[in-house]
Write a protein that holds these residues in place. Structure first.
Motif, PDB file in Angstrom:
ATOM      1  N   SER A  10      -6.535   2.799 -17.337  1.00 21.59           N
ATOM      2  CA  SER A  10      -5.221   3.073 -17.918  1.00 21.59           C
ATOM      3  C   SER A  10      -4.200   2.070 -17.423  1.00 21.59           C
ATOM      4  O   SER A  10      -4.433   1.325 -16.468  1.00 21.59           O
ATOM      5  CB  SER A  10      -4.769   4.488 -17.554  1.00 21.59           C
ATOM      6  N   SER A  46      -3.396   9.901 -11.547  1.00 23.54           N
ATOM      7  CA  SER A  46      -3.888  10.621 -12.712  1.00 23.54           C
ATOM      8  C   SER A  46      -4.775  11.773 -12.259  1.00 23.54           C
ATOM      9  O   SER A  46      -5.612  11.604 -11.372  1.00 23.54           O
ATOM     10  CB  SER A  46      -4.675   9.657 -13.611  1.00 23.54           C
ATOM     11  N   ASP A  54       0.514  17.645 -28.400  1.00 23.34           N
ATOM     12  CA  ASP A  54       0.701  16.205 -28.257  1.00 23.34           C
ATOM     13  C   ASP A  54       0.453  15.696 -26.837  1.00 23.34           C
ATOM     14  O   ASP A  54       0.559  14.491 -26.587  1.00 23.34           O
ATOM     15  CB  ASP A  54       2.122  15.826 -28.688  1.00 23.34           C
ATOM     16  N   GLU A 105      -1.681  14.571 -23.530  1.00 22.22           N
ATOM     17  CA  GLU A 105      -2.982  13.929 -23.385  1.00 22.22           C
ATOM     18  C   GLU A 105      -3.991  14.890 -22.783  1.00 22.22           C
ATOM     19  O   GLU A 105      -3.658  15.759 -21.986  1.00 22.22           O
ATOM     20  CB  GLU A 105      -2.864  12.681 -22.514  1.00 22.22           C
ATOM     21  N   ARG A 113      -3.614  16.336 -18.993  1.00 21.57           N
ATOM     22  CA  ARG A 113      -3.571  15.266 -18.007  1.00 21.57           C
ATOM     23  C   ARG A 113      -2.206  15.198 -17.343  1.00 21.57           C
ATOM     24  O   ARG A 113      -1.172  15.315 -17.985  1.00 21.57           O
ATOM     25  CB  ARG A 113      -3.874  13.938 -18.686  1.00 21.57           C
TER      26      ARG A 113
END
Length: 1018
Positions: free
Chosen positions: A93, A306, A327, A329, A349
């Motif tokens: 990422s 993360s 919407d 993640e 996430r």
């Protein structure tokens, strides 16, 4: 062992030969050079120590300066040695921020082969000035790498920025790869981490972890002075391996360094792992949101890049949570969003310092206070965040307080929406005998819902086609979107607006008798879509947000006119606007050009749209003219007539007419244009030729006794009429409303100026010789003027101007370089369109073209005069040819613009002459008139005042007749009686059918007086 050593030796060779490179490649597309990237800094790569043969997720931070926000696509590129690869299923990422904290969106993440397999990751982004306010960029995120067995090895990691100019700036870091033959590897979910978090299950594995050995987990109290060896530690727990793996429960461990003792594991830093407590907090960006909020932010903060979050809230089930966080993640670990669906929890996430987006408008959530519980899935970190949800304060406003259109046409309705993307719109009510409801929704996110209404088909069997939206949603079945129709007691009074309109417990209306008539119809926006009636049966609209008026006016016919356009097929124009750009108003149409008939009339758009199946939005883009044949067909009884036919046809022959099926019709703003291609042999029902004149009539008619009436079907057939031929929007016995014009077809023609006495056009020898003339061909046509030398002329030349433009008045000018020829050279001048000659004439090259003849008028006499009706007036003027060429023109005497008399005058260049006219003023009313003398080029005018005879009205009485002559000798006869008074002179003025001074009237009066005198003398 020898084999292992050989393997490591080969791997070392690969690593020493290849360097892992992290670089940013600016792939620029702008023409102007961008600022050079500078100041690259590899700020962090963690962990910096990895074990061979492992898969490791690294946290990284990389910064650079002078990256211009030019909008071009740039690439952040990470490249590994050939023998390493990215784990494409792992965490890879990037988060990009500028120096002011603005987020720069990532366009795409992809992988590529760069000497190895999947050993390059490319992260593209497009910085632009609307998002980026600083040229300093920071890249943070994670990459997951599969490391090979390479033994102990330090690898330089180079970060490099290369901009579009080829400039670069670099920095370095080091990754140390450790030989795992005597080390323990620690992982979470199969991946090594630089730091492990309290609550994670840490797996210990490696060659020294054997199932038949016992191991003790100890906390490090102290490292040696060089920081490598463990010199002091404390007991924590005992573990027995299973399958060569020890699962370490860290839930109750404090922050610090830990290692395993047993089976000869070296007690050093390489065989330890660092454990820390994950800091975590969560808070809604605002304390309160309404149920229409689409982008609420749940802010989370942690030192961890993360991770996965488990979210729940009292009073919300999984489906509501899934809609709310649609919407957000999805998870980064080996989880699914619905892993804990049975417990009404959702997994999403989380990030180091970011927000999770929530869409309350997407979830069916009641207004209330909610506490959301957030738990990091693999650690002990958690927090709660409370938020107050209120009912959405929606609003809908019509952009126009009055929407006006002709009955039978298409009208546009637009509703501005606030804090909502939809509303219900009703049309009509109890006072107009019609009612309907549609649901509209903003589908293009512009804050409004716009739709069109075909007023011709409302309330008919084609009512479903009466509404259309190009960019938004309009649903005619409003009940399917939640609309309700009830009686005064709240009981259902129909499952649709049509049923509610006709239900005796609803509005109790009958079927429409005819298409929706001119009148004012209420437009009401409702948030809830609830419709009922009061005790008097009147309409009640609940949750009324705004009201407007649909004002349907009575259709009219204003005028009919003809225009011309360059030759093309009838449907060549893309829309009505393009038609208007190409046309020139004319009554004389050159054959092969397009004929455009403009009808300023309304009331038929809806019929044309429905009959042709054309979108309500496409009527201005052209409709096959055959639909007009259907409309005007007498068998359809629509009360519309449209005739385009030749004048003065014989009784035994049908007139030639325009075949409407060969035309294209464009609608625009209360008018429509019928376009015909006169070069099409089928455009007319018969052959046409030069001089054919056509009458054009467009009209609305009614029956004397009965007006337009639908059939008895329920709902009625949209185009049915059980009465005689009559227009749908007029009462019976209404006078015919019409518009008329005429036009004449002509062969294409053109003429050149500057003809000399030998009928040759003079053309100057010049680099910019001007050739002018006049044509009847439509402006916008692209003709060619060609000058070609005659046979035997030397030097020969062919000179062409293919950029000639025809002005609106039909004049044209061509500019040609004629210096290839010589003075006196003769040739042929042609005016061409395409491959056809329109005009061909002899030409001669001259040193200088004679100025064309211009007949100017001066010295008008009298310029001002007064005369009594009946007097003769002499008018004179000087005519001078101010040009150089000799010419002949008709010079005219005019009165108030009407031509009374002419004289032919021929003048050489520079010559002048005096013309004189004598005119009788008999028959003119008293008053002021403009008299003048005019040529083709000029006119001089003056004022002629006519005074009436003395009685001021009727002419003076005639004089008494003279006494009769005495008789001859003999008895004296008595004197003859006086003659009776002459009849009064008639009122001054000119007979309507006879313009001019009334010479004929004066002549008749003189003859009458002579006859009277003769009779008296007898």
């Amino acid at each position: 062992m020898t084999n292992d050593t050989n393997t490591r030796t080969k791997a070392n060779a690969v690593f020493f030969a290849a360097i892992m490179v992290i670089s940013m490649v600016a792939v620029g597309f702008a023409a102007a050079p961008a600022a050079a990237a500078n100041g690259a800094s590899f700020d962090n790569l963690d962990p910096s120590t990895v074990n061979e043969g492992t898969t490791v997720t690294h946290d990284y931070e990389f910064s650079v300066t002078d990256v211009s926000p030019d909008g071009d696509t740039d690439t952040f590129q990470v490249t590994l040695p050939n023998s390493a690869s990215f784990d494409t299923d792992g965490t890879n990422s990037a988060t990009i921020t500028d120096g002011d904290g603005n987020d720069i969106p990532v366009d795409d993440v992809s992988f590529a082969d760069a000497g190895g397999t999947n050993n390059r990751i490319l992260i593209t982004f497009s910085p632009d000035s609307s998002l980026q306010t600083s040229e300093d960029l920071t890249f943070t995120g994670q990459v997951t790498v599969n490391f090979p067995n390479a033994g102990d090895l330090d690898v330089d990691v180079t970060g490099e920025v290369i901009d579009s100019n080829g400039d670069n700036s670099a920095d370095s870091a080091t990754v140390s790869i450790t030989d795992t033959a005597d080390t323990v590897e620690y992982q979470v979910n199969g991946q090594a981490q630089g730091v492990y978090y309290q609550g994670q299950d840490v797996s210990a594995l490696g060659e020294l972890i054997q199932d038949d050995e016992e191991y003790i987990l100890r906390s490090v109290d102290e490292f040696s002075d060089d920081g490598d060896e463990i010199t002091s530690s404390s007991f924590e727990a005992e573990y027995d391996p299973e399958g060569g793996v020890i699962e370490i429960d860290t839930a109750n461990l404090e922050s610090g360094d830990y290692f395993l003792r047993g089976n000869g594991i070296p007690e050093n830093r390489d065989n330890s792992f660092e454990l820390t407590v994950q800091d975590f907090s969560a808070e809604w960006d605002e304390d309160s949101y309404d149920t229409g909020e689409e982008a609420a932010e749940l802010d989370v903060e942690s030192q961890r890049n993360s991770y996965d979050l488990n979210i729940s809230a009292d009073g919300l089930d999984y489906d509501q949570l899934a809609d709310l966080f649609e919407d957000a993640e999805g998870p980064v670990g080996d989880f699914d969003r619905d892993e804990n669906e049975d417990d009404d929890e959702i997994i999403v996430r989380g990030y180091r310092d970011d927000s999770i987006e929530a869409n309350f408008s997407n979830a069916d959530i009641d207004a209330d206070e909610y506490e959301f519980d957030l738990e990091v899935v693999d650690t002990e970190a958690s927090d709660s965040a409370s938020v107050n949800i209120t009912e959405e304060d929606t609003d809908a406003t019509f952009t126009e307080s009055v929407v006006t259109g002709a009955a039978g046409d298409v009208v546009n309705v637009t509703v501005d929406l606030e804090d909502s993307d939809s509303t219900f719109v009703s049309i009509g009510g109890d006072d107009v005998g019609f009612f309907d409801v549609v649901y509209v929704e903003d589908d293009d996110d512009d804050g409004e819902a716009s739709f069109q209404v075909n007023t011709r088909t409302l309330g008919t069997d084609e009512a479903a086609d009466a509404y259309e939206s190009e960019d938004d949603i309009v649903e005619t079945d409003a009940a399917s979107e939640g609309a309700e129709f009830t009686d005064e007691d709240g009981a259902t009074a129909g499952s649709s607006a049509a049923e509610f309109r006709k239900n005796s417990s609803g509005l109790d209306q009958s079927e429409l008798a005819r298409p929706a008539q001119p009148g004012e119809y209420d437009l009401i926006a409702s948030g809830s879509g609830e419709y009922t009636v009061d005790e008097d049966g009147d309409l009640v609209v609940e949750d009324e947000l705004d009201i407007s008026t649909l004002d349907l006016t009575e259709p009219t016919v204003e005028s009919v006119a003809t225009w011309t356009a360059p030759t093309e097929s009838s449907d060549d124009a893309d829309n009505a606007g393009e038609v208007l750009e190409e046309v020139t108003q004319r009554e004389d149409i050159a054959l092969d050009d397009r004929l455009v008939i403009q009808v300023q009339a309304d009331g038929i758009e809806g019929f044309v749209a429905q009959e042709s199946g054309t979108s309500l939005y496409d009527l201005n883009e052209g409709v096959d003219g055959d639909v007009l044949n259907t409309l005007v067909d007498d068998d359809n009884d629509q009360g519309v007539n449209f005739e385009v036919e030749t004048e003065g046809s014989t009784a035994n022959q049908e007139p030639t007419s325009l075949d409407l099926s060969e035309t294209t019709v464009y609608f625009a703003d209360g008018q429509f244009f019928v376009v015909a291609d006169t070069s099409n042999d089928d455009a007319f029902t018969g052959s046409v030729s030069d001089g054919d004149s056509f009458d054009v009539t467009y009209e609305y008619v009614t029956d004397d006794d009965n007006r337009y009436s639908f059939d008895d079907d329920e709902p009625p057939t949209w185009d049915s009429n059980t009465a005689a031929d009559s227009f749908a929007y007029y009462p019976a016995d209404t006078d015919t409303v019409s518009g008329e014009t005429s036009f004449t077809l002509e062969e294409r023609s053109a003429s050149f100026n500057n003809e000399n006495a030998n009928d040759s056009v003079e053309v100057a020898v010049s680099e910019e010789a001007s050739i002018t003339g006049t044509t009847n061909i439509a402006p916008g046509t692209e003709p060619t003027v060609r000058l070609r030398s005659a046979s035997g002329v030397s030097p020969q030349f062919i000179l062409t101007d293919d950029e000639v433009e025809i002005a609106e008045d039909g004049t044209f000018e061509s500019t040609i370089d004629t210096t290839e020829g010589e003075v006196g050279s003769e040739g042929t001048l042609r005016f061409r369109v395409g491959s056809s000659n329109v005009e061909e004439i002899d030409a001669v090259l001259v040193e200088q073209v004679s100025a064309p003849a211009t007949f100017e008028v001066s010295e008008l006499s009298p310029s001002s005069a007064t005369a009594t009706a009946g007097d003769s007036v002499t008018v004179s003027a000087t005519i001078e040819n101010t040009g150089e060429a000799e010419a002949t023109q008709d010079v005219a005497l005019t009165l108030d613009g009407d031509e009374l008399d002419t004289q032919e005058v021929t003048l050489a260049g520079g010559d002048s002459t005096t013309v004189e006219f004598t005119a009788d003023t008999s028959g003119l009313d008293a008053g002021d008139y403009e008299h003048g003398v005019a040529t083709d080029d000029d006119e001089a005018t003056g004022t002629l005042t006519i005074e009436a005879a003395s009685d001021g009205g009727d002419g003076d009485d005639g004089d008494d007749g003279t006494d009769g002559d005495d008789g001859g000798d003999g008895d004296d006869g008595g004197d003859g009686e006086d003659g009776s008074d002459g009849e009064d002179g008639g009122d001054g003025g000119t007979d309507d059918s006879t313009p001019g001074f009334g010479a004929l009237v004066a002549l008749v009066a003189l003859i009458a007086a002579a006859l009277l005198a003769t009779r008296r003398n007898e």
